[in-house]
Write an enzyme that holds these catalytic residues in place. Structure first.
Site, PDB file in Angstrom:
ATOM      1  N   CYS A   2       0.870  -1.174   0.000  1.00  0.00           N
ATOM      2  CA  CYS A   2       0.000   0.000   0.000  1.00  0.00           C
ATOM      3  C   CYS A   2       0.911   1.229   0.000  1.00  0.00           C
ATOM      4  O   CYS A   2       2.114   1.111   0.224  1.00  0.00           O
ATOM      5  CB  CYS A   2      -0.860   0.052   1.256  1.00  0.00           C
ATOM      6  SG  CYS A   2      -1.942  -1.370   1.425  1.00  0.00           S
ATOM      7  N   ARG A  28       1.593   1.508  -5.847  1.00  0.00           N
ATOM      8  CA  ARG A  28       1.748   0.660  -4.663  1.00  0.00           C
ATOM      9  C   ARG A  28       0.414   0.050  -4.217  1.00  0.00           C
ATOM     10  O   ARG A  28       0.382  -0.827  -3.352  1.00  0.00           O
ATOM     11  CB  ARG A  28       2.312   1.478  -3.495  1.00  0.00           C
ATOM     12  CG  ARG A  28       3.661   2.094  -3.762  1.00  0.00           C
ATOM     13  CD  ARG A  28       4.149   2.811  -2.525  1.00  0.00           C
ATOM     14  NE  ARG A  28       4.311   1.874  -1.437  1.00  0.00           N
ATOM     15  CZ  ARG A  28       5.425   1.207  -1.180  1.00  0.00           C
ATOM     16  NH1 ARG A  28       6.477   1.383  -1.928  1.00  0.00           N
ATOM     17  NH2 ARG A  28       5.483   0.352  -0.182  1.00  0.00           N
ATOM     18  N   ASN A  91       0.566   0.819   6.390  1.00  0.00           N
ATOM     19  CA  ASN A  91       1.044  -0.098   5.361  1.00  0.00           C
ATOM     20  C   ASN A  91       1.807  -1.204   6.078  1.00  0.00           C
ATOM     21  O   ASN A  91       2.675  -0.909   6.901  1.00  0.00           O
ATOM     22  CB  ASN A  91       1.960   0.641   4.381  1.00  0.00           C
ATOM     23  CG  ASN A  91       2.614  -0.310   3.387  1.00  0.00           C
ATOM     24  OD1 ASN A  91       2.025  -1.327   3.018  1.00  0.00           O
ATOM     25  ND2 ASN A  91       3.815   0.008   2.962  1.00  0.00           N
ATOM     26  N   GLU A 453       9.251 -13.804 -19.424  1.00  0.00           N
ATOM     27  CA  GLU A 453       8.907 -12.404 -19.164  1.00  0.00           C
ATOM     28  C   GLU A 453       7.746 -11.947 -20.059  1.00  0.00           C
ATOM     29  O   GLU A 453       6.822 -11.270 -19.604  1.00  0.00           O
ATOM     30  CB  GLU A 453      10.142 -11.511 -19.349  1.00  0.00           C
ATOM     31  CG  GLU A 453       9.903 -10.025 -19.249  1.00  0.00           C
ATOM     32  CD  GLU A 453       9.218  -9.574 -17.956  1.00  0.00           C
ATOM     33  OE1 GLU A 453       9.139 -10.350 -16.998  1.00  0.00           O
ATOM     34  OE2 GLU A 453       8.715  -8.443 -17.945  1.00  0.00           O
ATOM     35  N   LYS A 457       4.044 -10.642 -18.810  1.00  0.00           N
ATOM     36  CA  LYS A 457       3.475  -9.338 -19.186  1.00  0.00           C
ATOM     37  C   LYS A 457       2.075  -9.527 -19.781  1.00  0.00           C
ATOM     38  O   LYS A 457       1.162  -8.774 -19.480  1.00  0.00           O
ATOM     39  CB  LYS A 457       4.335  -8.679 -20.246  1.00  0.00           C
ATOM     40  CG  LYS A 457       5.369  -7.662 -20.028  1.00  0.00           C
ATOM     41  CD  LYS A 457       5.453  -6.664 -19.007  1.00  0.00           C
ATOM     42  CE  LYS A 457       5.464  -7.127 -17.592  1.00  0.00           C
ATOM     43  NZ  LYS A 457       6.711  -6.987 -16.892  1.00  0.00           N
ATOM     44  N   HIS A 476       7.350 -32.608 -23.580  1.00  0.00           N
ATOM     45  CA  HIS A 476       7.176 -33.477 -22.413  1.00  0.00           C
ATOM     46  C   HIS A 476       5.825 -33.256 -21.751  1.00  0.00           C
ATOM     47  O   HIS A 476       5.704 -33.373 -20.541  1.00  0.00           O
ATOM     48  CB  HIS A 476       8.319 -33.254 -21.417  1.00  0.00           C
ATOM     49  CG  HIS A 476       9.661 -33.579 -21.999  1.00  0.00           C
ATOM     50  ND1 HIS A 476      10.052 -34.865 -22.304  1.00  0.00           N
ATOM     51  CD2 HIS A 476      10.681 -32.776 -22.396  1.00  0.00           C
ATOM     52  CE1 HIS A 476      11.269 -34.845 -22.829  1.00  0.00           C
ATOM     53  NE2 HIS A 476      11.668 -33.580 -22.909  1.00  0.00           N
TER      54      HIS A 476
HETATM   55  C1  AGP Z   1       6.156  -7.147 -13.157  1.00  0.00           C
HETATM   56  O1  AGP Z   1       5.437  -6.652 -14.232  1.00  0.00           O
HETATM   57  C2  AGP Z   1       5.463  -7.270 -11.902  1.00  0.00           C
HETATM   58  N1  AGP Z   1       4.770  -6.113 -11.514  1.00  0.00           N
HETATM   59  C3  AGP Z   1       6.168  -8.037 -10.789  1.00  0.00           C
HETATM   60  O2  AGP Z   1       6.462  -9.298 -11.274  1.00  0.00           O
HETATM   61  C4  AGP Z   1       7.446  -7.409 -10.177  1.00  0.00           C
HETATM   62  O3  AGP Z   1       8.489  -7.440 -11.097  1.00  0.00           O
HETATM   63  C5  AGP Z   1       7.807  -8.194  -8.903  1.00  0.00           C
HETATM   64  O4  AGP Z   1       6.767  -8.079  -7.971  1.00  0.00           O
HETATM   65  C6  AGP Z   1       9.109  -7.761  -8.294  1.00  0.00           C
HETATM   66  O5  AGP Z   1       9.089  -6.409  -7.908  1.00  0.00           O
HETATM   67  P1  AGP Z   1      10.416  -5.621  -7.603  1.00  0.00           P
HETATM   68  O6  AGP Z   1      11.251  -5.613  -8.835  1.00  0.00           O
HETATM   69  O7  AGP Z   1       9.964  -4.266  -7.188  1.00  0.00           O
HETATM   70  O8  AGP Z   1      11.121  -6.361  -6.481  1.00  0.00           O
END
Ligand code: AGP
Length: 575
Positions: A2, A28, A91, A453, A457, A476
């Site tokens: 948060c 956040r 938070n 990745e 996304k 597999h």
């Molecule tokens: C990525 O698009 C995500 N929002 C998420 O996987 C993020 O990369 C992950 O929570 C790690 O966050 P950080 O790099 O702030 O540690």
């Protein structure tokens, strides 16, 4: 996660200022929000509207990502105590809130939300009946288990109490006002001077200044420090979405980082290189997108004979053997990811040394590291991480170059720019994917982390089921799911025969292939996303950028919110 913001000012300010600052932390948490201006609590479900009325000299606010209790106005912060004398935003997680709540209910307190946080305001109301604030803070820090960054105000007062344990909290000093917030982005456009809280400390913030205390109420010195300038703004401007704004910032972010590693951050970077050379074991620890960047980096380093492993931080303690000769390198955009923090705590307990690369200066991960470098990508507001991934990967490539990886990085940003200029072509190739219920992304070696990745996304912003896989693993079992027309994004580096053969396997099952490749023959075929580089390292990064664009255009075609998650209910404001 948060976000919280509190402001104490010498002059009266409108509540909208509090909400504007809070909006900068919307990444956040974004399911509900609220503020308290010393008189009224105003809360709403939905995205932050910056139209707060009323003038005040002090206020606290909160943007929520629900953990305890659903997304409702009642569960949104701030939370006031029974008689309204104490109001808090929080938070973190109060793990023993049920025990604390039982005791307070026995003393007649009535709770109106399902959150763990509400217990804090009642705890203080109860304590302040018989004790001074200083003693109640000490009691709270002793009684509360878990993590917290708390901002607390007493009714009618124009000062803010700020308490911290394990959740991020920083105090910025701007002309005429102090701003206490979850991170520097809340005020980095107003000031670069800030004081950083340590655990189990609190501050009393008043119009004429602030004072820090330890948990027993003894004064502690927390000098103001100057943090690095934050280049890009966290305002969307004319862009439809932050995500596209941030993708287009990638070339500048990469240039800034690479320049800095050769200049102002050179001593720190050289130290990291020495640590990597000297350590018997190197383990990267990170989550989500940052994990994929470290996996790509692990590949680069393996190519030049640097033994290393990379672990998802939440599984770190189950798979890592750490001792005094181990170097742990954390990659984190926010610098606040709890799973990474836990992994680093464990690594420390085992005697390991900790280095990190973070995008938020003075974040918790940076402060718990022996050595930390700044990613300098600028604020990443969109929840889907894009420019941070590209900068993290460029960093890993630069690190691998120190150990012999052949790559000319001077034109990396130029290549990214070239690909971004062709984004309309990518849109045309990507949009039909929006009709698919699921899709697969395959890669091998260099392109395996990229496949993961891209799939992440796509899932994160388009809500289409996507799996990023090792091409060799497909046969597999998973290949059974490939049907006529299933989209398969295949990332083909040069003429990698193995991935070409995996691609043919799925094509034979009727898959609709979308190649992302630098292979000159394949590049000429319609429907191919052509990437112009012969270098492995740069191909990995550019293929990921192409994947980010695919994810963006698919989500946009589907009308997804992109910068925020779905299920945002209509705003309802109550007093
Ligand atoms: C990525 O698009 C995500 N929002 C998420 O996987 C993020 O990369 C992950 O929570 C790690 O966050 P950080 O790099 O702030 O540690």
């Amino acid at each position: 996660m948060c976000g919280i913001v509190g402001i104490v000012s010498r002059r009266e300010f409108p509540a909208s200022l509090l909400l504007e600052r809070l909006k900068r932390l919307e990444y956040r948490g974004y399911d509900s929000y609220g503020y308290y201006d010393g008189r009224d609590v105003v809360k709403a479900v939905g995205p932050i509207q910056t139209d707060g009325r009323g003038l005040t000299r002090a206020g606290i606010s909160h943007t929520r990502w629900a953990t305890h209790g659903g997304v409702t106005v009642e569960n949104a912060h701030p939370h006031a105590s029974c008689d309204g004398s104490v109001t808090v935003v929080h938070n973190g997680i109060i793990e023993n809130f049920e025990d604390l709540k039982k005791g307070l209910v026995r003393r007649g307190h009535r709770f109106t939300s399902q959150t763990d946080s509400e217990v804090i305001s009642h705890f203080f109301e109860e304590g302040l009946r018989t004790k001074p604030m200083r003693a109640v803070v000490t009691d709270f820090m002793g009684a509360a288990e878990g993590t917290f960054a708390v901002l607390l105000m007493l009714r009618g007062s124009d000062q803010v109490y700020a308490l911290k344990r394990d959740s991020p909290l920083v105090l910025g000093v701007a002309p005429g006002m102090s701003i206490v917030a979850s991170d520097i982005y809340a005020f980095s456009d107003l000031t670069r001077r800030a004081a950083f809280f340590e655990n189990d400390e609190y501050a009393v913030v008043r119009a004429d200044g602030f004072r820090f205390f330890d948990r027993r109420g003894r004064p502690v010195r927390r000098p103001l420090r100057t943090f690095p300038a934050q280049q890009e703004s966290s305002v969307r401007g004319t862009f439809k979405h932050f995500m596209m704004k941030e993708i287009l910032e990638e070339p500048a972010a990469v240039d800034r980082l690479l320049f800095s590693l050769d200049h102002d951050q050179k001593p720190a970077f050289d130290r990291l290189v020495r640590l990597v050379r000297r350590s018997k074991k190197i383990i990267f620890a990170s989550c989500g997108t940052s994990y994929h960047a470290s996996l790509l980096g692990a590949y680069f380093l393996h190519q030049v004979g640097v033994e290393n492993q990379t672990l998802i931080a939440s599984e770190f303690r189950h798979f890592a053997k750490v001792d005094g000769d181990t170097l742990i390198v954390a990659l984190s955009q926010s610098g606040e990811t709890m799973d990474v923090i836990d992994a680093l705590k464990y690594a420390r307990e085992c005697g390991g040394r900790v280095a990190s690369l973070v995008n938020v200066p003075y974040s918790t991960i940076q402060r718990m590291s022996d050595l930390s470098l700044n990613l300098l990508a600028g604020p990443e507001v969109c929840v889907a991480s894009t420019k941070a991934f590209v900068s993290q990967s460029a960093f890993m490539l630069r690190l691998a170059r120190e150990f012999g990886f052949k790559v000319d990085l001077s034109n990396l940003s130029l290549r990214i720019r070239g690909l971004l200029r062709r984004r309309e072509d990518i849109r045309r190739i990507a949009e039909p994917v929006a009709a698919a219920p699921d899709l697969y992304v395959i890669g091998r070696g260099l392109t395996y982390p990229v496949a993961r990745e891209i799939a992440l996304k796509i899932k994160e912003i388009s809500y289409i089921h996507a799996e990023g896989m090792m091409g060799g693993e497909l046969k597999h079992g998973t290949i059974a799911l490939i049907e006529d027309g299933t989209p398969v994004i295949s990332i083909i580096n040069n003429s990698d025969a193995d991935i070409v053969s995996n691609t043919k396997e799925v094509e034979a099952r009727g898959a609709r292939i979308i190649p992302i490749t630098n292979n000159p023959v394949l590049c000429r075929r319609p429907g191919t996303i052509a990437v112009r580089t012969g270098n492995d390292g740069k191909f990995g990064i550019l293929a990921a950028v192409a994947g980010q664009l695919i994810a963006y255009y698919v989500a946009d075609k589907l009308g997804r919110p992109i910068d925020k998650p779905r299920n945002l209910a209509k705003s309802v404001t109550v007093k």
